[in-house]
Scaffold this motif. Structure first.
Motif, PDB file in Angstrom:
ATOM      1  N   SER A   1       0.841  -1.202   0.000  1.00  0.00           N
ATOM      2  CA  SER A   1       0.000   0.000   0.000  1.00  0.00           C
ATOM      3  C   SER A   1       0.875   1.251   0.000  1.00  0.00           C
ATOM      4  O   SER A   1       0.417   2.339   0.331  1.00  0.00           O
ATOM      5  N   ARG A   2       2.117   1.099  -0.369  1.00  0.00           N
ATOM      6  CA  ARG A   2       3.050   2.223  -0.288  1.00  0.00           C
ATOM      7  C   ARG A   2       3.981   2.217  -1.489  1.00  0.00           C
ATOM      8  O   ARG A   2       5.195   2.293  -1.358  1.00  0.00           O
ATOM      9  N   ASN A   3       3.411   2.113  -2.683  1.00  0.00           N
ATOM     10  CA  ASN A   3       4.304   2.107  -3.855  1.00  0.00           C
ATOM     11  C   ASN A   3       3.666   2.819  -5.033  1.00  0.00           C
ATOM     12  O   ASN A   3       2.495   3.164  -5.008  1.00  0.00           O
ATOM     13  N   GLY A   4       4.456   3.016  -6.076  1.00  0.00           N
ATOM     14  CA  GLY A   4       4.038   3.838  -7.215  1.00  0.00           C
ATOM     15  C   GLY A   4       3.179   3.113  -8.232  1.00  0.00           C
ATOM     16  O   GLY A   4       2.709   3.718  -9.188  1.00  0.00           O
ATOM     17  N   GLY A   5       2.987   1.814  -8.081  1.00  0.00           N
ATOM     18  CA  GLY A   5       2.057   1.084  -8.946  1.00  0.00           C
ATOM     19  C   GLY A   5       2.583   0.751 -10.332  1.00  0.00           C
ATOM     20  O   GLY A   5       1.805   0.438 -11.236  1.00  0.00           O
ATOM     21  N   GLY A   6       3.899   0.801 -10.520  1.00  0.00           N
ATOM     22  CA  GLY A   6       4.448   0.526 -11.858  1.00  0.00           C
ATOM     23  C   GLY A   6       4.281  -0.932 -12.262  1.00  0.00           C
ATOM     24  O   GLY A   6       4.496  -1.830 -11.463  1.00  0.00           O
ATOM     25  N   VAL A   7       3.845  -1.141 -13.510  1.00  0.00           N
ATOM     26  CA  VAL A   7       3.843  -2.483 -14.095  1.00  0.00           C
ATOM     27  C   VAL A   7       4.801  -2.406 -15.282  1.00  0.00           C
ATOM     28  O   VAL A   7       4.392  -2.318 -16.434  1.00  0.00           O
ATOM     29  N   ARG A   8       6.075  -2.366 -14.934  1.00  0.00           N
ATOM     30  CA  ARG A   8       7.129  -2.091 -15.911  1.00  0.00           C
ATOM     31  C   ARG A   8       7.923  -3.346 -16.242  1.00  0.00           C
ATOM     32  O   ARG A   8       8.169  -4.185 -15.398  1.00  0.00           O
ATOM     33  N   GLN A   9       8.378  -3.388 -17.499  1.00  0.00           N
ATOM     34  CA  GLN A   9       9.406  -4.351 -17.902  1.00  0.00           C
ATOM     35  C   GLN A   9      10.728  -3.608 -18.048  1.00  0.00           C
ATOM     36  O   GLN A   9      11.786  -4.122 -17.712  1.00  0.00           O
ATOM     37  N   SER A  10      10.648  -2.374 -18.584  1.00  0.00           N
ATOM     38  CA  SER A  10      11.867  -1.584 -18.800  1.00  0.00           C
ATOM     39  C   SER A  10      12.485  -1.239 -17.447  1.00  0.00           C
ATOM     40  O   SER A  10      11.771  -1.085 -16.455  1.00  0.00           O
TER      41      SER A  10
END
Lengths: 109, 375
Positions: free
Chosen positions: B45-54
């Motif tokens: 509940s404390r993160n930027g929510g990135g769904v990144r591969q790069s």
């Protein structure tokens, strides 16, 4: 809250009420019915309800609806509102423009 | 109710909940134990929510790609709840020649791993996101990256797993895992003993102490990261954002608010107050970073700031592994602040491991015993 630690214990089912359409969180426009349903979806704490529905996450940060949400949760879970932990207060105390929060210079500097 | 299950999961973050869901889907019985009163109260509940591969380590990349191809696109439908997944690409921005060098290296590494990332000019970046300042002279662009809402994803896995019969117990702090006849079997809390054929330890940094009760150690540190959120803005752009200088990262959410994470540079020496408290320096620092890239947001009001600890592994890659010395113990920790994007894949792999199946992807790079002294 000890009996409610086990999230599988049956707490009953959501039963619609006549005033479920009433807005409780004015900032995010969350109704009493939505809050009551969230409890039966497994959201038992104020923190979980905030994250699930955004109730108390708007401009006033729950200063208006915090107590009301607590009362609703307490009634559904059949416990005293005193047993329910309030949401953690977060800085800043009032919404603050990014350019103001970013500025660390004192007047005259 | 029985305190025995096929799997006892320690930690109800997005990793523990995703694993519990995929395990229940396979027909395994699961108990999840959470120290906090609330589900997903740590990094989830404390993160930027990135769904990144790069920008990922090449060991993690296959997990990120698998998730993007097979799990994220249908996740809202599968879990019966909108997790606010957007696949609108990732822009990593640069303002100086040094930044561009950093971005070119990242792009080259990503391309070597077969990922579609390209360098674009400042003008091309402004074509994708017209709100960028003129100071931006270039960016790396990964069109298949995205973001999702980490709080809703964590709760969606919880809700669905609970519907499938997973037993979640909150306010239940694990003190020790105990071996019975040479095998991890009992999970001890102040008032109860739980038993599982497999014990999955997914408690973030707290995994370290719990694993310590079995003589196992994962070399990681606790690092504070901070997040802030603005009031709702009109829909502007839905790319995931980062910068070469790593001064902030974030995105606009479905709600309209912008969620930005960042750091002050003092994280290594932040005082540990026992709770993840925001420092007085960081939010202001993040705002100064953002305004250089997005001057239009300087009038946006910050509504809330909050912080959380990440479990920063010495090589910045998680441990997802059985432990040879302790049969029955399955580790999933040390995600180093980028566990959210790969959480569906990791949950699926952990379920396969607990079920004794061959994993869909090779997990040998995440072994617990990969850490060696320098000489």
């Amino acid at each position: 809250m000890s009996d409610l630690k086990d999230r599988s214990a049956f707490i009953g089912s959501y039963i619609p009420q006549a005033d479920d359409d009433m807005i409780i969180c004015r900032c995010e426009e969350i109704t009493k019915g939505e809050i009551r349903k969230a409890i039966y979806d497994g959201m038992y704490t104020i923190a979980e309800i905030r994250r699930y529905l955004r109730a108390g996450m708007g401009l006033c940060q729950g200063q208006t609806c915090g107590k009301l949400v607590k009362t609703i949760v307490a009634r559904e879970l059949k416990i005293s509102p005193n047993e329910i932990e309030s949401a953690v207060s977060r800085a800043p105390m009032r919404p603050l423009e990014m350019k103001v929060l970013a500025n660390e210079k004192k007047a005259g500097e | 109710m029985s305190n025995c299950a096929d799997v006892v999961v320690i930690g109800s973050g997005v990793i523990g909940n995703a694993a519990a869901y995929y395990m229940a889907k396979k027909g395994l019985s699961v108990i999840v134990l959470e120290k906090s009163d609330s589900i997903g109260n740590g990094g989830s509940s404390r993160n930027g929510g990135g769904v990144r591969q790069s920008g990922r380590d090449k060991r993690e990349l296959p997990l990120a790609i698998y998730g993007r191809e097979h799990l994220w696109p249908n996740l809202s439908q599968e879990l019966g709840m909108d997790v606010e997944y957007y696949q609108k690409g990732n822009l990593r921005l640069g303002k100086t020649d040094a930044h561009i060098n950093v971005l070119e290296n990242l792009t080259k590494n990503a391309n070597n791993c077969g990922l579609d990332v390209s360098m674009i000019s400042g003008e091309e970046a402004r074509d994708i996101c017209p709100y960028l300042s003129k100071e931006v002279i270039g960016a790396s662009w990964c069109p298949t990256d995205g973001h999702a809402n980490p709080m809703l994803t964590t709760l969606a896995y919880y809700k669905k797993a609970r519907e499938l019969g997973v037993r979640f117990i909150t306010g239940e702090e694990v003190i020790e895992i105990r071996k019975i006849r040479g095998k991890a079997r009992q999970v001890i809390t102040p008032d109860n003993i739980y038993e599982g054929e497999t014990i999955l330890l997914a408690a973030g940094y707290d995994s370290r102490n719990i694993a310590g009760s079995l003589g196992i150690d994962i070399p990681m540190n606790k690092v504070l990261l901070e997040v802030l959120v603005t009031e709702a803005q009109p829909p502007m752009f839905y790319q995931m954002l980062g910068t070469a200088a790593a001064d902030f990262y974030g995105h606009q959410s479905t709600h309209g608010s912008f969620v930005f994470g960042g750091s002050s540079g003092l994280e290594a020496v932040n005082k540990d107050n026992g709770t993840p408290t925001t420092s007085s320096l960081t939010a202001s620092c993040i705002c100064r970073g953002i305004m250089k890239y997005f001057p239009i947001l300087s009038e946006a009001k910050i509504v809330r700031t909050w912080a959380g600890w990440i479990d920063d592994c010495i090589d910045h890659v998680p441990v997802i592994s059985f432990v040879e010395e302790v049969p029955g113990l399955l580790l999933a920790s040390a995600f180093t602040g980028h566990g959210f994007g790969i959480s569906p894949t990791v949950g699926m792999l952990l379920a396969e491991m607990a079920a004794g199946e061959k994993t869909s992807l090779d997990v040998s790079a995440f072994r617990y015993d990969r850490f060696k002294a320098k000489i």
